[in-house]
Design a protein around this motif. Structure first.
Motif, PDB file in Angstrom:
ATOM      1  N   THR A 677      87.169  51.647  14.995  1.00  0.00           N
ATOM      2  CA  THR A 677      86.126  51.893  16.025  1.00  0.00           C
ATOM      3  C   THR A 677      84.856  51.946  15.983  1.00  0.00           C
ATOM      4  O   THR A 677      84.107  50.948  15.780  1.00  0.00           O
ATOM      5  N   LYS A 678      84.492  52.666  15.457  1.00  0.00           N
ATOM      6  CA  LYS A 678      82.725  52.363  14.616  1.00  0.00           C
ATOM      7  C   LYS A 678      82.606  51.464  13.579  1.00  0.00           C
ATOM      8  O   LYS A 678      81.288  50.912  14.172  1.00  0.00           O
ATOM      9  N   LYS A 679      83.335  50.720  12.756  1.00  0.00           N
ATOM     10  CA  LYS A 679      82.530  49.873  12.330  1.00  0.00           C
ATOM     11  C   LYS A 679      83.125  48.616  12.464  1.00  0.00           C
ATOM     12  O   LYS A 679      82.644  47.615  12.571  1.00  0.00           O
ATOM     13  N   LYS A 680      84.627  48.562  13.648  1.00  0.00           N
ATOM     14  CA  LYS A 680      83.783  47.231  14.684  1.00  0.00           C
ATOM     15  C   LYS A 680      82.328  47.373  15.364  1.00  0.00           C
ATOM     16  O   LYS A 680      81.840  46.216  15.396  1.00  0.00           O
ATOM     17  N   VAL A 681      82.154  48.179  15.564  1.00  0.00           N
ATOM     18  CA  VAL A 681      80.612  47.782  16.619  1.00  0.00           C
ATOM     19  C   VAL A 681      79.733  48.414  15.702  1.00  0.00           C
ATOM     20  O   VAL A 681      79.370  46.996  16.012  1.00  0.00           O
ATOM     21  N   GLU A 682      79.362  48.253  14.043  1.00  0.00           N
ATOM     22  CA  GLU A 682      79.007  48.509  13.284  1.00  0.00           C
ATOM     23  C   GLU A 682      78.976  46.843  13.396  1.00  0.00           C
ATOM     24  O   GLU A 682      77.436  45.675  12.768  1.00  0.00           O
ATOM     25  N   ARG A 683      80.353  46.316  13.047  1.00  0.00           N
ATOM     26  CA  ARG A 683      80.289  44.529  12.384  1.00  0.00           C
ATOM     27  C   ARG A 683      79.117  44.414  14.051  1.00  0.00           C
ATOM     28  O   ARG A 683      78.872  43.325  13.644  1.00  0.00           O
ATOM     29  N   ALA A 684      80.226  44.526  14.962  1.00  0.00           N
ATOM     30  CA  ALA A 684      79.653  43.551  15.966  1.00  0.00           C
ATOM     31  C   ALA A 684      77.864  43.971  16.024  1.00  0.00           C
ATOM     32  O   ALA A 684      77.712  42.675  16.895  1.00  0.00           O
ATOM     33  N   LEU A 685      77.605  44.721  15.986  1.00  0.00           N
ATOM     34  CA  LEU A 685      76.205  44.983  16.028  1.00  0.00           C
ATOM     35  C   LEU A 685      75.109  44.055  15.549  1.00  0.00           C
ATOM     36  O   LEU A 685      74.232  43.391  15.047  1.00  0.00           O
ATOM     37  N   SER A 686      75.462  43.878  14.392  1.00  0.00           N
ATOM     38  CA  SER A 686      75.676  42.576  12.293  1.00  0.00           C
ATOM     39  C   SER A 686      74.842  41.033  13.398  1.00  0.00           C
ATOM     40  O   SER A 686      74.729  40.779  12.565  1.00  0.00           O
ATOM     41  N   GLN A 687      76.261  41.583  14.484  1.00  0.00           N
ATOM     42  CA  GLN A 687      76.165  39.472  14.026  1.00  0.00           C
ATOM     43  C   GLN A 687      75.057  39.276  15.799  1.00  0.00           C
ATOM     44  O   GLN A 687      74.760  38.214  15.891  1.00  0.00           O
ATOM     45  N   LEU A 688      74.345  40.274  16.268  1.00  0.00           N
ATOM     46  CA  LEU A 688      73.692  40.254  17.133  1.00  0.00           C
ATOM     47  C   LEU A 688      72.167  39.517  16.727  1.00  0.00           C
ATOM     48  O   LEU A 688      72.042  40.509  15.344  1.00  0.00           O
ATOM     49  N   ASP A 689      71.726  38.789  17.135  1.00  0.00           N
ATOM     50  CA  ASP A 689      70.334  37.901  16.987  1.00  0.00           C
ATOM     51  C   ASP A 689      69.445  38.823  16.873  1.00  0.00           C
ATOM     52  O   ASP A 689      69.071  40.136  17.402  1.00  0.00           O
ATOM     53  N   MET A 690      68.241  39.248  15.475  1.00  0.00           N
ATOM     54  CA  MET A 690      67.342  39.834  15.299  1.00  0.00           C
ATOM     55  C   MET A 690      66.820  40.421  16.450  1.00  0.00           C
ATOM     56  O   MET A 690      65.952  40.592  16.708  1.00  0.00           O
ATOM     57  N   ASN A 691      65.878  38.316  16.893  1.00  0.00           N
ATOM     58  CA  ASN A 691      65.366  38.814  18.376  1.00  0.00           C
ATOM     59  C   ASN A 691      65.786  39.458  20.067  1.00  0.00           C
ATOM     60  O   ASN A 691      64.508  39.828  19.914  1.00  0.00           O
ATOM     61  N   SER A 692      66.844  39.876  19.707  1.00  0.00           N
ATOM     62  CA  SER A 692      67.330  40.627  21.095  1.00  0.00           C
ATOM     63  C   SER A 692      66.970  41.864  20.543  1.00  0.00           C
ATOM     64  O   SER A 692      67.148  42.471  20.945  1.00  0.00           O
ATOM     65  N   LYS A 693      67.770  42.624  19.271  1.00  0.00           N
ATOM     66  CA  LYS A 693      67.160  43.979  18.670  1.00  0.00           C
ATOM     67  C   LYS A 693      65.328  44.257  18.970  1.00  0.00           C
ATOM     68  O   LYS A 693      65.707  45.232  19.283  1.00  0.00           O
ATOM     69  N   GLN A 694      64.693  42.567  18.541  1.00  0.00           N
ATOM     70  CA  GLN A 694      63.188  43.659  18.331  1.00  0.00           C
ATOM     71  C   GLN A 694      62.724  43.129  20.172  1.00  0.00           C
ATOM     72  O   GLN A 694      62.341  44.295  20.206  1.00  0.00           O
ATOM     73  N   THR A 695      63.435  42.859  20.617  1.00  0.00           N
ATOM     74  CA  THR A 695      62.729  42.583  22.255  1.00  0.00           C
ATOM     75  C   THR A 695      63.813  43.774  22.590  1.00  0.00           C
ATOM     76  O   THR A 695      63.494  44.692  23.801  1.00  0.00           O
ATOM     77  N   ALA A 696      64.404  44.498  22.934  1.00  0.00           N
ATOM     78  CA  ALA A 696      65.086  45.227  22.790  1.00  0.00           C
ATOM     79  C   ALA A 696      64.042  46.609  23.124  1.00  0.00           C
ATOM     80  O   ALA A 696      63.748  47.609  23.080  1.00  0.00           O
ATOM     81  N   TYR A 697      63.847  46.710  21.255  1.00  0.00           N
ATOM     82  CA  TYR A 697      63.926  47.916  20.625  1.00  0.00           C
ATOM     83  C   TYR A 697      61.974  48.202  21.623  1.00  0.00           C
ATOM     84  O   TYR A 697      61.627  49.114  21.948  1.00  0.00           O
ATOM     85  N   GLN A 698      61.671  46.688  21.890  1.00  0.00           N
ATOM     86  CA  GLN A 698      60.497  46.765  22.319  1.00  0.00           C
ATOM     87  C   GLN A 698      59.999  47.366  23.524  1.00  0.00           C
ATOM     88  O   GLN A 698      59.197  47.926  24.333  1.00  0.00           O
ATOM     89  N   ALA A 699      61.541  46.899  24.453  1.00  0.00           N
ATOM     90  CA  ALA A 699      61.526  47.560  25.802  1.00  0.00           C
ATOM     91  C   ALA A 699      61.871  48.271  25.886  1.00  0.00           C
ATOM     92  O   ALA A 699      61.261  49.685  26.826  1.00  0.00           O
ATOM     93  N   TRP A 700      62.872  49.252  24.996  1.00  0.00           N
ATOM     94  CA  TRP A 700      62.963  50.309  25.229  1.00  0.00           C
ATOM     95  C   TRP A 700      61.905  51.883  24.907  1.00  0.00           C
ATOM     96  O   TRP A 700      61.699  52.738  25.560  1.00  0.00           O
ATOM     97  N   LEU A 701      61.051  50.725  24.180  1.00  0.00           N
ATOM     98  CA  LEU A 701      59.803  51.262  23.722  1.00  0.00           C
ATOM     99  C   LEU A 701      58.883  51.525  24.849  1.00  0.00           C
ATOM    100  O   LEU A 701      58.289  53.178  25.586  1.00  0.00           O
ATOM    101  N   GLY A 702      58.415  50.861  25.364  1.00  0.00           N
ATOM    102  CA  GLY A 702      58.005  51.257  26.910  1.00  0.00           C
ATOM    103  C   GLY A 702      58.758  51.628  28.117  1.00  0.00           C
ATOM    104  O   GLY A 702      57.934  52.299  28.754  1.00  0.00           O
ATOM    105  N   TYR A 703      59.902  50.988  28.494  1.00  0.00           N
ATOM    106  CA  TYR A 703      60.556  52.362  29.072  1.00  0.00           C
ATOM    107  C   TYR A 703      60.602  54.162  28.752  1.00  0.00           C
ATOM    108  O   TYR A 703      59.756  54.741  30.107  1.00  0.00           O
ATOM    109  N   TYR A 704      60.986  54.034  27.707  1.00  0.00           N
ATOM    110  CA  TYR A 704      60.155  55.683  27.655  1.00  0.00           C
ATOM    111  C   TYR A 704      59.240  55.960  27.820  1.00  0.00           C
ATOM    112  O   TYR A 704      58.909  56.616  27.789  1.00  0.00           O
ATOM    113  N   ASN A 705      58.322  55.215  27.161  1.00  0.00           N
ATOM    114  CA  ASN A 705      57.070  55.188  27.663  1.00  0.00           C
ATOM    115  C   ASN A 705      56.348  55.573  28.696  1.00  0.00           C
ATOM    116  O   ASN A 705      55.736  56.807  29.110  1.00  0.00           O
TER     117      ASN A 705
END
Ligand code: ATP
Length: 755
Positions: A677-705
Motif C-alpha cells: 500500500t505504501k509503495k502504491k501510494v508513493e507511486r500515485a504521488l509521483s504521478q501527480l503533476d508538479m504544479n498541483s503539489k506546488q499550489t497545494a504546498y503554498q495553500a497548506w502554508l497559507g491555511y496553517y499560517n
C-alpha cells in the motif's frame, strides 16, 4: 402539568421584567425575558467585553424526569453550563488577517517556542501507539478507546428511520467503541383536552416506555407583526481579509490566507458524561403540517414534497415566526431547518398584496442569504417544491460564479418575491443592478441560513452592507446547527432585541447526532496519504453502497488529494472554489444521486448541503473550528440515519480535540499500512503533476499560517509545511513568490524557498 424553566443565569445587570409569550395558543406558555441590552448595541471596536447580551432564549429540551419538554429561556451573560467564555476578540482575528495582507508582520514573529515543539521521534512514537491523547490520559476524560481492528462488519437493518423511510443496508464499523444501548425518545401525537399536543415518551434500553412529556401546538396562530426595533450597525467597518472574487466560498486558497472562522475557544464544555450520550436523536415531532395555520396551497406543496409531520425544529419555530418574531434557531444538522424558515416566509408572501406584473420594480419580499452557492441553489430548489401550487410566487437565485449580466436579465424578466443569494453576489447587485436596491426596500423577511458563518469575519462586512440596504421594519430569522457564544453576542447586528433564541438541542447533549460515530486518528503527515487510502479501501470493502465525503483544508489541497485518490483508482469527484460553477453543480448533482462514490471537497460542502445517505465523512487536517467540524460531520447521519466520521490529524493538531471536548470523538485504533500500500501510494504521488503539489504546498502554508495555534510560530510552521511537502514525495519544498511570502509574514524564515 408543571413546567420547568432553566434557572435564570447570573446577570451583570439586574434582570429585566419577565414577559410571557403563549406558545401556539394551547396551554403551554413560557417565561421569557424581554431583552434589555446591558452594553451598547454597537460593535465593540477592539475587543468584545466578557458580557453576553441579554435576549430572550428558548431551549427545547425534555424535562429531566420525563416532564413536559421545556421551552426554557435563558437570559443574561453567564455562559451555558460548561461553557468557558472566550476572551478572544473577533477583531484580533481581523487584525491578524490584515497583518498578512499588509505585510506588517514580516519580522514580528515570535521566536521558536521549543516548549510546544514535538520532535519527529515523538511523532514517530505516537504513530501506531495505542495510547489515547494526553487529554484522555491526564484528565480521565470519558473518551473511549476503540476496539482493535479497522475492519467494518456489515449489518442489515430493516427498521425504518425517523422519517419513515426504509433504512438502506448499512455497515457497522467495529473500530469504534461498542455502541451502548441507549434509551430512546420518541414523539407521538395525542389529543388532549387543551388541543393537539405531542406526547413525548422516553423508552429505556429495552424499549420499555418510561418518562413522558408533552409539546403543545396550536391550530390557530396569529400572524401579527412583531415589535419593531432599530438595528445595530457596525460603525467600525471590519476588514474581512478577502481578496478573492469568489467571495461566497469557504476555501479560497490563494496561498495567502484563509477566511478565519469564529473562535471556538469560548465553547469548551467540560462535561463529565459518557462519551455516547443517552439522549434522544428523535427530531420528528408528531405535529402535522395541516394542524398549523398554513395556507392550503402551501399544504398541498408540502404534501407533494412528501412531508406530513414537522420536524422538531419546524414545530418549535413556526409559532414564533408566524407571530412575526425574530428568531435565532439552533437545531442539529439534517433536521429540516430549510423548511423551517422557508415555509413561514412563504406565508408572509402569501399574505402580501399580489405582484403587479406591470410594476416596474416589484418588491422582493423574502431575502434568504446562504454562505455558499450550493446551499443557495439547494434552498431555492426546496422553496420551489413548497411553492408548487403558488404559481404567482417566484423564486430566484443570485450566486457567484454565474455571469452577473444573465442574472440581471433574469431579475428583470422574471420578477420574484423570494430571492436566495450568496452575500458577495447580492452586494454586487445592490451596487450595480439598476432598480435592485429599490426592490430590496420591499423586504419583509430576512433569513440568514448558517447564521454563525454569515456573521463571522469572512462575511460580516457584506452582511452589514446588505442589512443597510433593506428596511429596518422587517422580520429576521437566523438558523444554524451551531450558535457559538460570540454569535449570540453579535446577533443584534440583524435581530431585534426581543428576538427568541430557540434551541432544539437538548440541554446536556452534544451538538452532533448520537447515531453518528465519531473517531479520530492521529498520525504524522508522512503517514496520512496511505492512511486515508487504507481507511477508504476498508470502508469500500465493507459497504458497496458507500458514499464518502473527504474534507480537506483548502481548495488546492483538495485538488491534490482528489488527484491522488483518482490515481489510486478510486471513484472520485471533487468540488472546491477552484472549479467552475457549472462543473460544481454537475458534480454536486451527480454525487447526490450516486452510490459507490467519494467526494473530495473543501469547506464549500461543509454546511447545509443535503446529500442523502452519506456513509462516512473523513476530515483530513485541522478543521477551521469546532463548528466547522460539526457541520462537515453533519453531511452524514441526516434525517435520523446512521453515519460515521473520522478525523485524521497530525500529532501537532491534536489540540483540536480539546476544543471539541464536548463531542464524543473516540480514538480509533491505528490502521496498518502494508508495504505494498505504501509503495502504491508513493507511486500515485509521483504521478501527480508538479504544479498541483506546488499550489497545494503554498495553500497548506497559507491555511496553517492563519490558524493561530500553528501559525504563531513561523519557524515551526515552515518545518511542518516542509514535512507536508515531503509527504507529497518532494525532497525540496517548492519555491513561493516573494510577494506571497511577504503577505504571509514569512520572509526570511529558514526552510522556505522564494522565487
Ligand atoms: N417535515 C419533514 N419531513 C420529512 N423530511 C423533511 C422534513 N423537513 C425537511 N425534510 C428533509 O430533511 C432533509 C434535511 O433538511 P435540511 O437540509 O433542511 O436540514 P438542515 O437542518 O438545514 O441541515 P444542515 O444543518 O446541514 O443545513 C432534507 O432532505 C429535507 O427534504
Amino acid at each position: 402539568m408543571s413546567i420547568k424553566f432553566l434557572p435564570p443565569l447570573r446577570l451583570l445587570n439586574p434582570s429585566p421584567p419577565v414577559t410571557r409569550f403563549p406558545l401556539m395558543n394551547v396551554g403551554l406558555s413560557i417565561n421569557t425575558r424581554r431583552s434589555i441590552p446591558i452594553f451598547s448595541r454597537v460593535f465593540p471596536k477592539f475587543k468584545y467585553p466578557g458580557y453576553a447580551s441579554q435576549f430572550s432564549t428558548r431551549s427545547f429540551r425534555p424535562g429531566p424526569t420525563g416532564s413536559r419538554p421545556e421551552f426554557s429561556r435563558r437570559t443574561g451573560s453567564k455562559p451555558e453550563r460548561g461553557e468557558v467564555r472566550t476572551s478572544k476578540s473577533l477583531v484580533e482575528d481581523e487584525a491578524e488577517i490584515s497583518d498578512w495582507v499588509s505585510d506588517l508582520r514580516t519580522s514580528s514573529f515570535r521566536g521558536r517556542l521549543t516548549s510546544e515543539d514535538e520532535s519527529d521521534s515523538d511523532m514517530g512514537r505516537r504513530y501506531g501507539s495505542k495510547r489515547g491523547p494526553a487529554r484522555d490520559r491526564d484528565s480521565g476524560s470519558n473518551r473511549g478507546v476503540a476496539r482493535e481492528g479497522f475492519s467494518t462488519k456489515r449489518r442489515r437493518e430493516s427498521d425504518s428511520d425517523e422519517f419513515g423511510e426504509p433504512t438502506r443496508r448499512r455497515t457497522e464499523s467495529t473500530f469504534g467503541p461498542p455502541r451502548k444501548n441507549r434509551g430512546t425518545m420518541g414523539l407521538q401525537n395525542e389529543k388532549s383536552g387543551r388541543g393537539d399536543r405531542d406526547l413525548w415518551i422516553k423508552r429505556d434500553d429495552k424499549g420499555v416506555k418510561g418518562e413522558r412529556g408533552f409539546i403543545d401546538h396550536d391550530d390557530d396562530v396569529d400572524g401579527g407583526e412583531g415589535e419593531r426595533k432599530g438595528l445595530m450597525r457596525n460603525p467600525g467597518g471590519l476588514v474581512t481579509g478577502e481578496d478573492s472574487d469568489d467571495d461566497d466560498d469557504d476555501d479560497d486558497d490563494n496561498g495567502v490566507f484563509e477566511k478565519n472562522a469564529l473562535s471556538s475557544t469560548g465553547l469548551k464544555k467540560e462535561l463529565d458524561r459518557p462519551s455516547l450520550s443517552s439522549s434522544s436523536d428523535s427530531f420528528m415531532s408528531e405535529t402535522r403540517f395541516d394542524q398549523c395555520s398554513i395556507s392550503p396551497l402551501s399544504l398541498k406543496g408540502i404534501k407533494d414534497a412528501g412531508y406530513e409531520k414537522m420536524t422538531v425544529v419546524q414545530a418549535a419555530t413556526l409559532p414564533a415566526i408566524v407571530k412575526g418574531k425574530d428568531v435565532l434557531a439552533k437545531a442539529k444538522t439534517g433536521t429540516g431547518k430549510t423548511v423551517a424558515f422557508l415555509l413561514p416566509s412563504i406565508e408572509v408572501v402569501v399574505k402580501s398584496p399580489p405582484l403587479d406584473r406591470d410594476q416596474k420594480r416589484p418588491p422582493i419580499i423574502v431575502l434568504v442569504i446562504c454562505p455558499t452557492r450550493e446551499l443557495a441553489t439547494q434552498a431555492a430548489t426546496e422553496a420551489n417544491k413548497l411553492l408548487k401550487y403558488h404559481p404567482s410566487i417566484g423564486v430566484q437565485v443570485v450566486i457567484g460564479g454565474v455571469r452577473i449580466a444573465s442574472e440581471q436579465r433574469n431579475l428583470q424578466a422574471n420578477p420574484c418575491q423570494i430571492l436566495v443569494a450568496t452575500p458577495g453576489r447580492l452586494k454586487d447587485h445592490i451596487e450595480n443592478t439598476s432598480g435592485f436596491a429599490t426592490r430590496l426596500m420591499g423586504v419583509k423577511v430576512l433569513v440568514l441560513d448558517e447564521a454563525d458563518r454569515l456573521l463571522d469575519m469572512g462575511f460580516r462586512k457584506d452582511i452589514e452592507k446588505i442589512i443597510t440596504a433593506i428596511p429596518k421594519q422587517r422580520q429576521t430569522l437566523m438558523f444554524s446547527a451551531t450558535v457559538p457564544e460570540e454569535v449570540r453576542q453579535i446577533c443584534h447586528t440583524a435581530l431585534k432585541r426581543d428576538h427568541e433564541f430557540i434551541n432544539t438541542v437538548e440541554e446536556g447533549t452534544e451538538d452532533t447526532h448520537s447515531k453518528v460515530r465519531q473517531m479520530h486518528v492521529i498520525a504524522p503527515l508522512d503517514k496520512q496519504f496511505p492512511l486515508l487510502y487504507v481507511i477508504l479501501k476498508d470502508h469500500i470493502a465493507d459497504d458497496p453502497d458507500y458514499k464518502v465525503i473527504v474534507f480537506c483544508t483548502t481548495a488546492r489541497v483538495t485538488g491534490l488529494v482528489a488527484g491522488l485518490l483518482g490515481e489510486l483508482n478510486l471513484n472520485i469527484r471533487e468540488i472546491h472554489s477552484r472549479k467552475g460553477q457549472a462543473y460544481r453543480t454537475r458534480v454536486s448533482d451527480e454525487f447526490r444521486k450516486s452510490r459507490g462514490i467519494i467526494l473530495v471537497t473543501s469547506d464549500v460542502s461543509a454546511r447545509g448541503v443535503d446529500y442523502p445517505d452519506v456513509t462516512l465523512v473523513i476530515q483530513v487536517g485541522l478543521p477551521a473550528s469546532r463548528e466547522q467540524y460539526i457541520h462537515r460531520l453533519g453531511r452524514t447521519g441526516r434525517k435520523g440515519k446512521e453515519g460515521e466520521g473520522i478525523l485524521l490529524l497530525a500529532p501537532w493538531e491534536e489540540f483540536f480535540l480539546s476544543t471539541a471536548r464536548d463531542l464524543p470523538i473516540t480514538e480509533a485504533p491505528m490502521p496498518s499500512i502494508d508495504p505494498d500500500t505504501k509503495k502504491k501510494v508513493e507511486r500515485a504521488l509521483s504521478q501527480l503533476d508538479m504544479n498541483s503539489k506546488q499550489t497545494a504546498y503554498q495553500a497548506w502554508l497559507g491555511y496553517y499560517n492563519s490558524q493561530k495555534k500553528v501559525g504563531n510560530d513561523k519557524y515551526r510552521l515552515v518545518e511542518l509545511a516542509n514535512e507536508f511537502s515531503r509527504s507529497m514525495g518532494l525532497d525540496t519544498p517548492p519555491a513561493i513568490p516573494k510577494l506571497v511570502l511577504g503577505k504571509m509574514g514569512l520572509r526570511n524564515i529558514p526552510g522556505l524557498r522564494s522565487k
